[in-house]
Design a protein around this motif. Structure first.
Motif, mmCIF file in Angstrom:
data_model
loop_
_atom_site.group_PDB
_atom_site.id
_atom_site.type_symbol
_atom_site.label_atom_id
_atom_site.label_comp_id
_atom_site.label_asym_id
_atom_site.label_seq_id
_atom_site.Cartn_x
_atom_site.Cartn_y
_atom_site.Cartn_z
ATOM 1 N N VAL A 22 42.260 14.760 36.575
ATOM 2 C CA VAL A 22 43.093 15.951 36.744
ATOM 3 C C VAL A 22 43.791 16.222 35.421
ATOM 4 O O VAL A 22 44.645 15.439 34.974
ATOM 5 N N ASN A 23 43.409 17.315 34.769
ATOM 6 C CA ASN A 23 44.040 17.736 33.513
ATOM 7 C C ASN A 23 45.259 18.590 33.833
ATOM 8 O O ASN A 23 45.173 19.811 33.985
ATOM 9 N N ASN A 24 46.413 17.927 33.935
ATOM 10 C CA ASN A 24 47.624 18.626 34.339
ATOM 11 C C ASN A 24 48.638 18.782 33.203
ATOM 12 O O ASN A 24 49.445 19.712 33.238
ATOM 13 N N ALA A 25 48.618 17.908 32.209
ATOM 14 C CA ALA A 25 49.622 17.963 31.148
ATOM 15 C C ALA A 25 49.638 19.344 30.508
ATOM 16 O O ALA A 25 48.586 19.914 30.199
ATOM 17 N N GLY A 26 50.834 19.881 30.309
ATOM 18 C CA GLY A 26 50.923 21.221 29.737
ATOM 19 C C GLY A 26 52.283 21.483 29.126
ATOM 20 O O GLY A 26 53.241 20.730 29.330
ATOM 21 N N THR A 27 52.370 22.554 28.359
ATOM 22 C CA THR A 27 53.619 22.953 27.733
ATOM 23 C C THR A 27 53.696 24.473 27.702
ATOM 24 O O THR A 27 52.685 25.164 27.903
ATOM 25 N N LEU A 28 54.892 24.996 27.458
ATOM 26 C CA LEU A 28 55.147 26.431 27.555
ATOM 27 C C LEU A 28 55.847 26.922 26.301
ATOM 28 O O LEU A 28 56.651 26.207 25.705
ATOM 29 N N SER A 29 55.536 28.145 25.902
ATOM 30 C CA SER A 29 56.286 28.808 24.846
ATOM 31 C C SER A 29 56.553 30.247 25.278
ATOM 32 O O SER A 29 55.626 30.972 25.663
ATOM 33 N N VAL A 30 57.822 30.644 25.247
ATOM 34 C CA VAL A 30 58.198 32.025 25.549
ATOM 35 C C VAL A 30 58.286 32.763 24.218
ATOM 36 O O VAL A 30 59.275 32.644 23.489
ATOM 37 N N SER A 31 57.223 33.495 23.876
ATOM 38 C CA SER A 31 57.159 34.104 22.554
ATOM 39 C C SER A 31 55.994 35.079 22.477
ATOM 40 O O SER A 31 55.101 35.076 23.320
ATOM 41 N N THR A 32 56.020 35.895 21.437
ATOM 42 C CA THR A 32 54.902 36.774 21.104
ATOM 43 C C THR A 32 54.225 36.227 19.849
ATOM 44 O O THR A 32 54.717 35.289 19.218
ATOM 45 N N VAL A 33 53.102 36.826 19.440
ATOM 46 C CA VAL A 33 52.472 36.383 18.194
ATOM 47 C C VAL A 33 53.372 36.668 16.994
ATOM 48 O O VAL A 33 53.230 36.030 15.941
ATOM 49 N N ASP A 34 54.312 37.583 17.161
ATOM 50 C CA ASP A 34 55.212 37.946 16.071
ATOM 51 C C ASP A 34 56.402 37.001 15.971
ATOM 52 O O ASP A 34 56.993 36.866 14.899
ATOM 53 N N THR A 35 56.757 36.338 17.077
ATOM 54 C CA THR A 35 57.954 35.502 17.068
ATOM 55 C C THR A 35 57.658 34.004 17.079
ATOM 56 O O THR A 35 58.534 33.210 16.754
ATOM 57 N N ILE A 36 56.468 33.608 17.449
ATOM 58 C CA ILE A 36 56.145 32.184 17.509
ATOM 59 C C ILE A 36 55.835 31.655 16.117
ATOM 60 O O ILE A 36 55.216 32.340 15.299
ATOM 61 N N SER A 37 56.253 30.441 15.840
ATOM 62 C CA SER A 37 55.900 29.806 14.565
ATOM 63 C C SER A 37 54.477 29.274 14.642
ATOM 64 O O SER A 37 53.945 29.017 15.731
ATOM 65 N N GLY A 96 49.987 14.085 32.634
ATOM 66 C CA GLY A 96 51.275 14.697 32.967
ATOM 67 C C GLY A 96 51.736 14.273 34.338
ATOM 68 O O GLY A 96 52.349 15.053 35.066
ATOM 69 N N GLY A 97 51.449 13.008 34.692
ATOM 70 C CA GLY A 97 51.670 12.562 36.062
ATOM 71 C C GLY A 97 53.069 12.077 36.371
ATOM 72 O O GLY A 97 53.340 11.683 37.506
ATOM 73 N N GLY A 98 53.964 12.098 35.410
ATOM 74 C CA GLY A 98 55.294 11.553 35.636
ATOM 75 C C GLY A 98 56.277 12.491 36.288
ATOM 76 O O GLY A 98 57.307 12.037 36.805
ATOM 77 N N THR A 99 55.996 13.791 36.270
ATOM 78 C CA THR A 99 56.949 14.765 36.806
ATOM 79 C C THR A 99 56.201 15.930 37.456
ATOM 80 O O THR A 99 54.995 16.090 37.288
ATOM 81 N N GLY A 100 56.936 16.736 38.187
ATOM 82 C CA GLY A 100 56.461 18.020 38.666
ATOM 83 C C GLY A 100 55.139 18.002 39.398
ATOM 84 O O GLY A 100 54.912 17.216 40.319
ATOM 85 N N ILE A 101 54.247 18.882 38.971
ATOM 86 C CA ILE A 101 52.948 19.036 39.627
ATOM 87 C C ILE A 101 52.136 17.748 39.525
ATOM 88 O O ILE A 101 51.502 17.326 40.486
#
Length: 254
Positions: A88-103, A13-18
């Motif tokens: 450095v294990n930096n690559a990551g992703t985010l989901s704004v959800s609950t177990v009830d709303t996430i696919s 995940g070295g191309g952007t951000g952290i």
């Protein structure tokens, strides 16, 4: 003498951000750096910035969820630089959800990137570390791998897994002179979180509310994480392993 002189680091995940901030900080401290990411143009841009410092850099396309690509990234890094002794294990992703709303598909995506990715990259790293007599893994986890938050079920589960994966690997591989630590940031100003706060009045109020939960009164910056990563990759932390360090402006001090 720079703090990482003679070290060769691969940063996901070295191309952007952290990830970008860590790559630049490592180069400043004398490390040769392989910058891995899914978008070649981004990692090339970071590599070009590093080249201007007179430090060797290698841009790599790598999907951390695929074992063959993890192996390839390490093989290419070792081919260019002769060894690899920092991951450095930096690559990551985010989901704004609950177990009830996430696919189910989105759940699998979050777990694959945030947890399976560090597993695969670390497994590939160990093969190269053994050739060099040891090495260091720095996982970029999250404060949400230590405490929970509403609407972050998959993200908390994935980052909680990273916290304990860190500790398990530290115990399993200490005898091989391999250290493993985890940085657990609170919210950091990156592209990953930029979509959480738009320029509307509601977005500004939401941002102020989130900042109000942090005792130091501001979100983190990529450089805040990068400086701690330099320390964990350097010999200054040679007796530190298996730790998950909150980097959160005091959020978890309550």
């Amino acid at each position: 003498m720079t703090r990482l002189a003679g070290k060769v680091a691969l940063i996901t995940g070295g191309g952007t951000g952290i990830g970008r901030a860590i790559a630049l900080a490592f180069a400043r401290e004398g490390a040769s750096v392989a910058i891995a990411g899914r978008r070649l143009e981004r990692v090339k841009e970071v590599a070009a910035e590093i080249d201007k410092q007179g430090i060797r850099a290698l841009p790599l396309v790598c999907d951390v969820t695929r074992a063959e690509e993890a192996d390839h990234a390490f093989a290419e890094t070792a081919r260019k630089f002769g060894k690899v002794n920092v991951l450095v294990n930096n690559a990551g992703t985010l989901s704004v959800s609950t177990v009830d709303t996430i696919s189910e598909e989105d759940w699998d995506r979050v777990i694959a990137v945030n947890l399976k990715g560090p597993f695969l990259m670390s497994r590939s790293a160990l093969k190269e570390f053994r050739k060099s007599g040891g090495g260091t893994i720095v996982n970029i986890g999250s404060v949400l791998g230590l405490v929970a938050m509403k609407d972050r079920a998959a993200y908390c589960a994935s980052k909680g897994g990273v916290t304990l994966l860190t500790k398990a690997m530290a115990l399993d591989h200490a005898h091989e002179n391999v250290r493993v630590n985890c940085i657990c940031p609170s919210i950091v100003e990156t592209e990953l979180v930029s979509g959480l706060f738009n320029d509307s009045e509601q977005g500004r109020r939401l941002r102020q509310s989130r900042e109000g939960t942090i005792p130091l009164g501001r979100f983190g910056k990529p450089a805040d994480v990068a400086e701690l990563a330099v320390y964990l990759a350097s010999e200054e932390s040679s007796w530190l392993t298996g730790d998950a360090i909150p980097l959160d402006g005091g959020l978890t001090a309550f």
